[in-house]
Design a protein around this motif. Structure first.
Motif, PDB file in Angstrom:
ATOM      1  N   GLU A  85       0.818  -1.216   0.000  1.00 14.35           N
ATOM      2  CA  GLU A  85       0.000   0.000   0.000  1.00 14.35           C
ATOM      3  C   GLU A  85       0.850   1.265   0.000  1.00 14.35           C
ATOM      4  O   GLU A  85       0.427   2.311  -0.457  1.00 14.35           O
ATOM      5  CB  GLU A  85      -0.940   0.011   1.210  1.00 14.35           C
ATOM      6  N   LYS A  86       2.064   1.179   0.548  1.00 15.08           N
ATOM      7  CA  LYS A  86       2.926   2.355   0.622  1.00 15.08           C
ATOM      8  C   LYS A  86       3.842   2.482  -0.593  1.00 15.08           C
ATOM      9  O   LYS A  86       4.585   3.448  -0.714  1.00 15.08           O
ATOM     10  CB  LYS A  86       3.761   2.299   1.904  1.00 15.08           C
ATOM     11  N   THR A  87       3.792   1.495  -1.497  1.00 16.46           N
ATOM     12  CA  THR A  87       4.609   1.547  -2.694  1.00 16.46           C
ATOM     13  C   THR A  87       4.146   2.695  -3.584  1.00 16.46           C
ATOM     14  O   THR A  87       2.955   2.895  -3.805  1.00 16.46           O
ATOM     15  CB  THR A  87       4.520   0.225  -3.471  1.00 16.46           C
ATOM     16  N   ASP A  88       5.099   3.476  -4.095  1.00 17.36           N
ATOM     17  CA  ASP A  88       4.756   4.607  -4.946  1.00 17.36           C
ATOM     18  C   ASP A  88       4.106   4.128  -6.241  1.00 17.36           C
ATOM     19  O   ASP A  88       4.520   3.132  -6.831  1.00 17.36           O
ATOM     20  CB  ASP A  88       6.025   5.402  -5.270  1.00 17.36           C
ATOM     21  N   VAL A  89       3.070   4.821  -6.657  1.00 18.30           N
ATOM     22  CA  VAL A  89       2.419   4.523  -7.932  1.00 18.30           C
ATOM     23  C   VAL A  89       2.522   5.755  -8.817  1.00 18.30           C
ATOM     24  O   VAL A  89       2.657   6.880  -8.337  1.00 18.30           O
ATOM     25  CB  VAL A  89       0.936   4.126  -7.748  1.00 18.30           C
ATOM     26  N   GLY A  90       2.502   5.528 -10.124  1.00 21.78           N
ATOM     27  CA  GLY A  90       2.602   6.629 -11.068  1.00 21.78           C
ATOM     28  C   GLY A  90       1.344   6.755 -11.895  1.00 21.78           C
ATOM     29  O   GLY A  90       0.334   6.113 -11.646  1.00 21.78           O
ATOM     30  N   GLY A  91       1.430   7.614 -12.895  1.00 24.23           N
ATOM     31  CA  GLY A  91       0.292   7.828 -13.778  1.00 24.23           C
ATOM     32  C   GLY A  91      -0.283   9.225 -13.643  1.00 24.23           C
ATOM     33  O   GLY A  91       0.234  10.064 -12.902  1.00 24.23           O
ATOM     34  N   HIS A  92      -1.347   9.469 -14.369  1.00 21.80           N
ATOM     35  CA  HIS A  92      -2.000  10.778 -14.384  1.00 21.80           C
ATOM     36  C   HIS A  92      -3.468  10.610 -14.018  1.00 21.80           C
ATOM     37  O   HIS A  92      -4.144   9.712 -14.534  1.00 21.80           O
ATOM     38  CB  HIS A  92      -1.875  11.423 -15.765  1.00 21.80           C
ATOM     39  N   LEU A  93      -3.975  11.453 -13.115  1.00 21.34           N
ATOM     40  CA  LEU A  93      -5.379  11.417 -12.711  1.00 21.34           C
ATOM     41  C   LEU A  93      -6.061  12.728 -13.085  1.00 21.34           C
ATOM     42  O   LEU A  93      -5.550  13.812 -12.789  1.00 21.34           O
ATOM     43  CB  LEU A  93      -5.505  11.199 -11.199  1.00 21.34           C
ATOM     44  N   ARG A  94      -7.204  12.609 -13.760  1.00 20.35           N
ATOM     45  CA  ARG A  94      -8.056  13.772 -14.007  1.00 20.35           C
ATOM     46  C   ARG A  94      -9.244  13.659 -13.064  1.00 20.35           C
ATOM     47  O   ARG A  94     -10.011  12.690 -13.120  1.00 20.35           O
ATOM     48  CB  ARG A  94      -8.528  13.806 -15.462  1.00 20.35           C
ATOM     49  N   ILE A  95      -9.393  14.659 -12.175  1.00 18.83           N
ATOM     50  CA  ILE A  95     -10.374  14.584 -11.101  1.00 18.83           C
ATOM     51  C   ILE A  95     -11.346  15.760 -11.226  1.00 18.83           C
ATOM     52  O   ILE A  95     -10.937  16.922 -11.222  1.00 18.83           O
ATOM     53  CB  ILE A  95      -9.688  14.615  -9.720  1.00 18.83           C
ATOM     54  N   LEU A  96     -12.624  15.437 -11.340  1.00 20.20           N
ATOM     55  CA  LEU A  96     -13.671  16.453 -11.403  1.00 20.20           C
ATOM     56  C   LEU A  96     -14.226  16.688 -10.005  1.00 20.20           C
ATOM     57  O   LEU A  96     -14.520  15.736  -9.278  1.00 20.20           O
ATOM     58  CB  LEU A  96     -14.788  15.983 -12.341  1.00 20.20           C
ATOM     59  N   VAL A  97     -14.355  17.954  -9.626  1.00 16.03           N
ATOM     60  CA  VAL A  97     -14.891  18.295  -8.308  1.00 16.03           C
ATOM     61  C   VAL A  97     -16.046  19.280  -8.484  1.00 16.03           C
ATOM     62  O   VAL A  97     -15.876  20.354  -9.060  1.00 16.03           O
ATOM     63  CB  VAL A  97     -13.824  18.916  -7.384  1.00 16.03           C
ATOM     64  N   PHE A  98     -17.221  18.870  -8.025  1.00 16.70           N
ATOM     65  CA  PHE A  98     -18.356  19.792  -8.004  1.00 16.70           C
ATOM     66  C   PHE A  98     -18.049  20.898  -6.999  1.00 16.70           C
ATOM     67  O   PHE A  98     -17.473  20.630  -5.940  1.00 16.70           O
ATOM     68  CB  PHE A  98     -19.620  19.039  -7.594  1.00 16.70           C
ATOM     69  N   PRO A  99     -18.368  22.168  -7.298  1.00 20.69           N
ATOM     70  CA  PRO A  99     -18.021  23.270  -6.388  1.00 20.69           C
ATOM     71  C   PRO A  99     -18.841  23.252  -5.100  1.00 20.69           C
ATOM     72  O   PRO A  99     -19.853  23.929  -4.958  1.00 20.69           O
ATOM     73  CB  PRO A  99     -18.315  24.521  -7.220  1.00 20.69           C
ATOM     74  N   ILE A 100     -18.405  22.445  -4.152  1.00 24.32           N
ATOM     75  CA  ILE A 100     -19.081  22.277  -2.873  1.00 24.32           C
ATOM     76  C   ILE A 100     -18.265  22.948  -1.778  1.00 24.32           C
ATOM     77  O   ILE A 100     -17.087  23.253  -1.974  1.00 24.32           O
ATOM     78  CB  ILE A 100     -19.282  20.781  -2.551  1.00 24.32           C
ATOM     79  N   PRO A 101     -18.853  23.201  -0.604  1.00 27.85           N
ATOM     80  CA  PRO A 101     -18.103  23.852   0.480  1.00 27.85           C
ATOM     81  C   PRO A 101     -16.831  23.114   0.875  1.00 27.85           C
ATOM     82  O   PRO A 101     -15.887  23.723   1.363  1.00 27.85           O
ATOM     83  CB  PRO A 101     -19.121  23.872   1.633  1.00 27.85           C
ATOM     84  N   GLU A 102     -16.805  21.790   0.676  1.00 29.39           N
ATOM     85  CA  GLU A 102     -15.628  21.006   1.066  1.00 29.39           C
ATOM     86  C   GLU A 102     -14.552  20.980  -0.009  1.00 29.39           C
ATOM     87  O   GLU A 102     -13.633  20.161   0.032  1.00 29.39           O
ATOM     88  CB  GLU A 102     -16.051  19.565   1.393  1.00 29.39           C
ATOM     89  N   LEU A 103     -14.627  21.897  -0.972  1.00 32.38           N
ATOM     90  CA  LEU A 103     -13.674  21.901  -2.080  1.00 32.38           C
ATOM     91  C   LEU A 103     -12.229  21.944  -1.587  1.00 32.38           C
ATOM     92  O   LEU A 103     -11.364  21.215  -2.074  1.00 32.38           O
ATOM     93  CB  LEU A 103     -13.955  23.095  -3.005  1.00 32.38           C
ATOM     94  N   LEU A 104     -11.955  22.799  -0.605  1.00 24.74           N
ATOM     95  CA  LEU A 104     -10.588  22.905  -0.109  1.00 24.74           C
ATOM     96  C   LEU A 104     -10.163  21.665   0.660  1.00 24.74           C
ATOM     97  O   LEU A 104      -8.999  21.263   0.605  1.00 24.74           O
ATOM     98  CB  LEU A 104     -10.424  24.153   0.763  1.00 24.74           C
ATOM     99  N   GLN A 105     -11.088  21.052   1.381  1.00 30.78           N
ATOM    100  CA  GLN A 105     -10.756  19.805   2.076  1.00 30.78           C
ATOM    101  C   GLN A 105     -10.348  18.736   1.068  1.00 30.78           C
ATOM    102  O   GLN A 105      -9.373  18.006   1.276  1.00 30.78           O
ATOM    103  CB  GLN A 105     -11.954  19.324   2.891  1.00 30.78           C
ATOM    104  N   ILE A 106     -11.107  18.639  -0.016  1.00 24.69           N
ATOM    105  CA  ILE A 106     -10.802  17.665  -1.051  1.00 24.69           C
ATOM    106  C   ILE A 106      -9.458  17.989  -1.698  1.00 24.69           C
ATOM    107  O   ILE A 106      -8.632  17.104  -1.945  1.00 24.69           O
ATOM    108  CB  ILE A 106     -11.933  17.629  -2.098  1.00 24.69           C
ATOM    109  N   GLU A 123      -4.731  16.498 -12.529  1.00 27.75           N
ATOM    110  CA  GLU A 123      -5.450  17.653 -13.065  1.00 27.75           C
ATOM    111  C   GLU A 123      -6.782  17.738 -12.344  1.00 27.75           C
ATOM    112  O   GLU A 123      -7.564  16.784 -12.358  1.00 27.75           O
ATOM    113  CB  GLU A 123      -5.662  17.499 -14.565  1.00 27.75           C
ATOM    114  N   ILE A 124      -7.049  18.866 -11.678  1.00 25.80           N
ATOM    115  CA  ILE A 124      -8.298  19.085 -10.958  1.00 25.80           C
ATOM    116  C   ILE A 124      -9.200  19.975 -11.798  1.00 25.80           C
ATOM    117  O   ILE A 124      -8.801  21.065 -12.212  1.00 25.80           O
ATOM    118  CB  ILE A 124      -8.050  19.730  -9.584  1.00 25.80           C
ATOM    119  N   ILE A 125     -10.417  19.495 -12.064  1.00 26.86           N
ATOM    120  CA  ILE A 125     -11.381  20.237 -12.865  1.00 26.86           C
ATOM    121  C   ILE A 125     -12.562  20.586 -11.966  1.00 26.86           C
ATOM    122  O   ILE A 125     -13.286  19.701 -11.515  1.00 26.86           O
ATOM    123  CB  ILE A 125     -11.865  19.397 -14.061  1.00 26.86           C
TER     124      ILE A 125
END
Length: 314
Positions: A85-106, A123-125
């Motif tokens: 579980e602690k082994t480093d993983v690579g790659g690219h993630l595109r993550i969509l976030v609905f503009p909710i109050p917890e945006l900064l927490q996410i 990439e955060i969208i």
């Protein structure tokens, strides 16, 4: 045969265009075209019918896509089982976030995940607009209930938020203060449109009530909804954390304080028709733990306020 080339083939299939796939993957079109041609040469089959503006699968291409989707899923599952579980993983993630109050927490959770896995790029969208996750190569999304198709998505409930009715003192002085929830239908409400196109005009209230609301303004962004409410445009239903500072300063009043609030739910979702990468699996596990810790300790909102105001970022 490289698994990365198979993944690139999948992205072309899902966008339906070599140009769109190249843009989303941030690769030169010539590179993507060359690697697709190399894959076809290795397989000795034609995978696409090439047209001027789009690409459609051949029968062989469709068969290859169906078979490799399950194959890639099994490969990622095997890698997940074999790696620590602690082994480093690579790659690219595109993550969509609905503009909710917890945006900064996410966002903080995403940054922490990147610290744990330096080889990951993200990439955060942030968007309240409908997004085709498959076509736009979006790996994961944080979105509200009722705003996605459950038949096409796998959804994990990650947080809940109490939602109340709010209005400005100016609006209440002009239109009167509703004394019971049923009176809300006599007032001008600020309507909200979900990303899936649905207008939130049948509003859940408490545990078993549904209220009909109407109004002359409809928005799809919480910040705009808040600004309109502060300006006295009508009554709005919004998450308590998003409005509580304005309640404290007297700029907004919370209605029906003695009634049980509606509990809105936010989900972490990903397309059910696509294999989930090892990076995505690790990210899901990380965020579930991260947000659970936030919920139990109550420290995330404090950190968010120290690092910056939520309002300008939404």
């Amino acid at each position: 045969m490289k698994t990365e080339d198979i993944s690139l083939f999948h992205r072309i299939v899902e966008t339906g265009s070599l140009v769109e796939a190249a843009d989303i993957l941030n690769l030169p079109k010539s590179t993507l075209s060359r690697r697709l041609q190399a894959l076809e040469d290795e397989l000795s089959v034609k995978l696409f019918h090439r047209q001027s503006r789009s690409m459609t699968l051949t029968a062989s291409g469709s068969h290859f896509y169906d078979k490799t989707t399950s194959m890639m899923s099994s490969l990622e599952e095997t890698l997940s089982e074999l790696t620590n579980e602690k082994t480093d993983v690579g790659g690219h993630l595109r993550i969509l976030v609905f503009p909710i109050p917890e945006l900064l927490q996410i966002t903080q959770g995403i940054l922490h995940f990147m610290d744990l896995h330096p080889s990951i790029t993200v990439e955060i969208i942030v968007s309240a607009e409908p997004q085709d996750m498959i076509r736009n190569n979006i790996d994961l999304a944080f979105i509200l209930e009722d705003s996605f198709n459950e038949n096409e998505m796998v959804a994990r409930h990650i947080m809940s938020e109490t939602v109340h009715f709010f209005a400005s003192p100016e609006y209440l002085a002009r239109a009167g203060t509703p004394q019971t929830p049923e009176e809300i239908s006599d007032h001008n409400s600020i309507l909200f449109r979900y990303p899936n196109g649905r207008i939130f005009n049948e509003v859940p209230f408490g545990q078993d009530m549904v209220l009909s609301v109407k109004g002359n303004l409809c928005v799809n962004n919480l910040s705009v909804c808040l600004e309109a409410t502060l300006a006295g445009a009508g009554i709005a239903m919004m998450p308590l954390p998003f409005c509580q500072d304005y309640v404290k300063t007297g700029q907004l009043e919370m209605l029906f304080k003695d009634s049980a609030p509606y509990e809105g739910k936010c989900y972490l979702v990903y397309p059910s028709r696509r294999y989930i990468s090892l990076a995505s699996q690790r990210f899901i596990d990380h965020m579930l733990i991260e947000l659970e810790n936030c919920s139990q300790t109550g420290t995330c909102n404090q950190i968010a306020k120290i690092r910056g105001a939520i309002k300008p970022l939404i």
